[in-house]
Design an enzyme around this catalytic site. Structure first.
Site, mmCIF file in Angstrom:
data_model
loop_
_atom_site.group_PDB
_atom_site.id
_atom_site.type_symbol
_atom_site.label_atom_id
_atom_site.label_comp_id
_atom_site.label_asym_id
_atom_site.label_seq_id
_atom_site.Cartn_x
_atom_site.Cartn_y
_atom_site.Cartn_z
ATOM 1 C CG ASP A 1 -34.397 -19.924 -16.000
ATOM 2 O OD1 ASP A 1 -33.664 -19.076 -15.946
ATOM 3 O OD2 ASP A 1 -35.029 -20.000 -14.754
ATOM 4 C CD GLU B 1 -34.808 -37.893 -19.612
ATOM 5 O OE1 GLU B 1 -35.996 -37.362 -19.530
ATOM 6 O OE2 GLU B 1 -34.880 -38.427 -18.205
#
Length: 569
Positions: A212, A259
């Protein structure tokens, strides 16, 4: 290596079905959809032919923004069931070959999250406050907002806190609702926590994440003022904003996804992420899916193209070119839980407009026109190479609820704009499953024994009477229905591997005249978005038509219709 021996990740060409849990199916008859309800309809989704299901948030939440205000990322909200219910849903989905994608909300938490409550109790400059974006106010008494940013839901993006002694305190940033404080992504603890949340759900077996506000999270250094109006959904009625807002699409977001990509790489099974990134131009969208970052990004330009051949052709051409540069799959979507349903937009006098919701006092769409155009649009989308997203109810050509009473509305954007934006409730109406049942069969307890299921409570949002004719039991197995059209399209798409194909515009493609035509392998798409009939090539035969009367006796495709064509045997 031969082409057939190459490993192609499942998400490269998947058809992914968005489930908005509170409005999909209600198993415990309390009027709110839940995870057991989703599990009870897995056979329906398997029958439809989708590859994966994306679940909008079901986490513990006060529901100020329909679950996009998360209080605990590792717990299921009791409204939707339990972690055991989720595990059962995942097990059952995987058993039938359906993958599960969950929503991740990393830009902000709920103000009821334990971190934010600790921040409120802590002093300015404390480690607890550093997890969020707290600032002193401007002016002699600090009574002015730290900058001029506005919430995307309307009103200021800052709210002032109250100190334990009752005096005014610092301000905190919330780009959305006041109950959705933004996290500080300059804080290492925030990074570590979100990586741990990813692993929590990956360990349970989820296949991916829809991220989101993927273009948010990182804010420009110094939080500089920004006076332009920016919305998550840039409708066609708004001027294009070319400059980047200081809170969207900052360079630092890409390090975060690197990451996360490394976290996903720890797990087998081609786990994936898809970015909700409302950015432009197209090249910037595809920066999110460069090698080592995400796997997909939503193509909202296709959604915003409307019922217009020129817009669609331009978007498809630009999308495929940008995708090729980074070697990522394009994606296609017509509707979602934040937009007026496409079958309704296409029935407006200008089918390229993008209203922020529709109310009874607004222009009412031509429902039948929108429905036939929606069927044709599905044929245009589902033959395109790449991955496609289907919002729940698209397969029923479900329309927006355009006369929802204001007193029933729950979207915070409606309240924060004083009703100027009608809000997103109209596209979130509970699905109709059975035309003759109370609540059209939405709120109905799952029968685990011999007793009949109860009729349940009233759905959390009222359904219009017109939903009876769109109910699933009026369409599944009914020749010519929208559901059966979608099921056929998905079967042909899978059989011919259209998602892995290559698009070539046909000689008949004349977007200026409303004619859209392209080939994907042996299959040719012909869609008439114009006002005049279009000749169907005599050397091709109709494999699928968007409506029974699509082709005239003398071989012309009527307006607002589409065909999938194959060479004559």
């Amino acid at each position: 290596m031969p082409k057939h021996a190459q490993h192609i990740p499942w998400w490269q060409d998947a058809v992914i079905y968005q489930v908005y849990p509170r409005s999909f199916a209600d198993a415990d008859a309390d009027g709110m959809g839940d995870l057991r309800g989703v599990a009870s309809k897995l056979g329906y989704l398997k029958d439809l032919g989708v590859d994966a299901v994306w679940l909008s948030p079901f986490y513990k939440s006060p529901q100020a923004d329909a679950g996009y205000d998360v209080a605990d990322y590792r717990q299921v909200d009791p409204l939707f069931g339990t972690l055991s219910d989720f595990d059962d849903l995942l097990t059952r989905a995987h058993a039938q070959g359906t993958r599960i994608i969950v929503d991740l909300v990393p830009n902000h938490t709920s103000d009821e999250h334990v971190w934010f409550q600790a921040a409120l109790a802590a002093a300015p400059g404390s480690p607890e406050r550093d997890r969020y974006i707290f600032r002193d106010g401007q002016g002699p008494n600090g009574d002015q907002e730290p900058n001029n940013w506005q919430s995307l839901f309307g009103g200021p993006a800052w709210t002032r806190t109250v100190n334990p002694d009752g005096t005014p305190g610092q301000w905190y940033l919330h780009l959305f609702d006041v109950k959705q404080p933004d996290l500080n992504w300059d804080n290492d603890e925030v990074h570590a926590e979100m990586r741990d949340i990813l692993r929590f759900w990956l360990d349970r077996g989820v296949d991916g994440f829809r991220v989101d506000v993927a273009h948010g999270m990182v804010k420009a250094e110094g939080l500089p003022d920004w006076s332009e109006k920016v919305s998550m959904v840039q409708g066609t009625e708004q001027p294009t904003v070319h400059d980047t807002p200081p809170y969207f699409d900052q360079e630092g977001v890409h390090a975060i996804y690197e990451e996360w990509n490394a976290v996903l790489a720890e797990y087998d099974g081609d786990r994936m992420m898809v970015a909700e990134a409302w950015v432009e131009p197209m090249e910037r969208i595809f920066r999110y899916v460069r090698a080592g970052e995400m796997q997909q990004a939503f193509n909202f330009g296709f959604l915003l193209a409307g019922w217009n051949a020129q817009n669609i052709v331009e978007n498809v051409t630009e999308t495929l070119a940008a995708a090729a540069v980074v070697g990522a799959p394009p994606t296609w979507v017509l509707s979602n839980h934040d937009t007026v349903r496409h079958c309704t937009r296409f029935g407006l006098s200008d089918p390229t407009t993008f209203p922020k919701g529709i109310a009874a006092q607004d222009e009412q769409p031509d429902e039948d026109l929108g429905r036939v155009r929606g069927r044709a649009a599905a044929m245009v989308m589902l033959a395109l190479p790449g991955s496609a997203y289907v919002y729940q109810g698209d397969e029923l050509t479900l329309p927006e609820h355009t006369t929802l009473p204001d007193e029933c509305r729950q979207d915070p954007s409606f309240f924060r704009t004083g009703g100027v934006e009608r809000g997103r409730d109209g596209c979130r109406i509970p699905l109709p499953w059975a035309a003759e049942s109370p609540g059209f069969g939405f709120s109905r307890a799952v029968d685990d024994g011999d007793a009949p299921a109860s009729s349940g409570s009233e759905p959390w949002l009222p359904q219009p009477d017109s939903y009876a004719r769109y109910a699933a039991d009026q369409q599944v197995g009914v020749e010519g229905s929208a559901f059966e059209l979608y099921r056929l399209l998905l079967a042909v798409r899978a059989d011919r591997e259209l998602g892995r194909g290559r698009l070539e515009w046909s000689r008949q493609n004349r977007p200026a005249d409303g004619v859209l035509s392209y080939a994907n392998g042996a299959l040719q798409v012909l869609a008439n978005l114009g006002a005049q009939p279009v000749e169907v090539p005599a050397d091709l035969e109709v494999a699928v038509a968007s409506r029974p009367d699509a082709v005239t006796e003398d071989g012309f495709l009527v307006p607002d219709a589409a065909l999938w064509l194959l060479p004559r045997a």
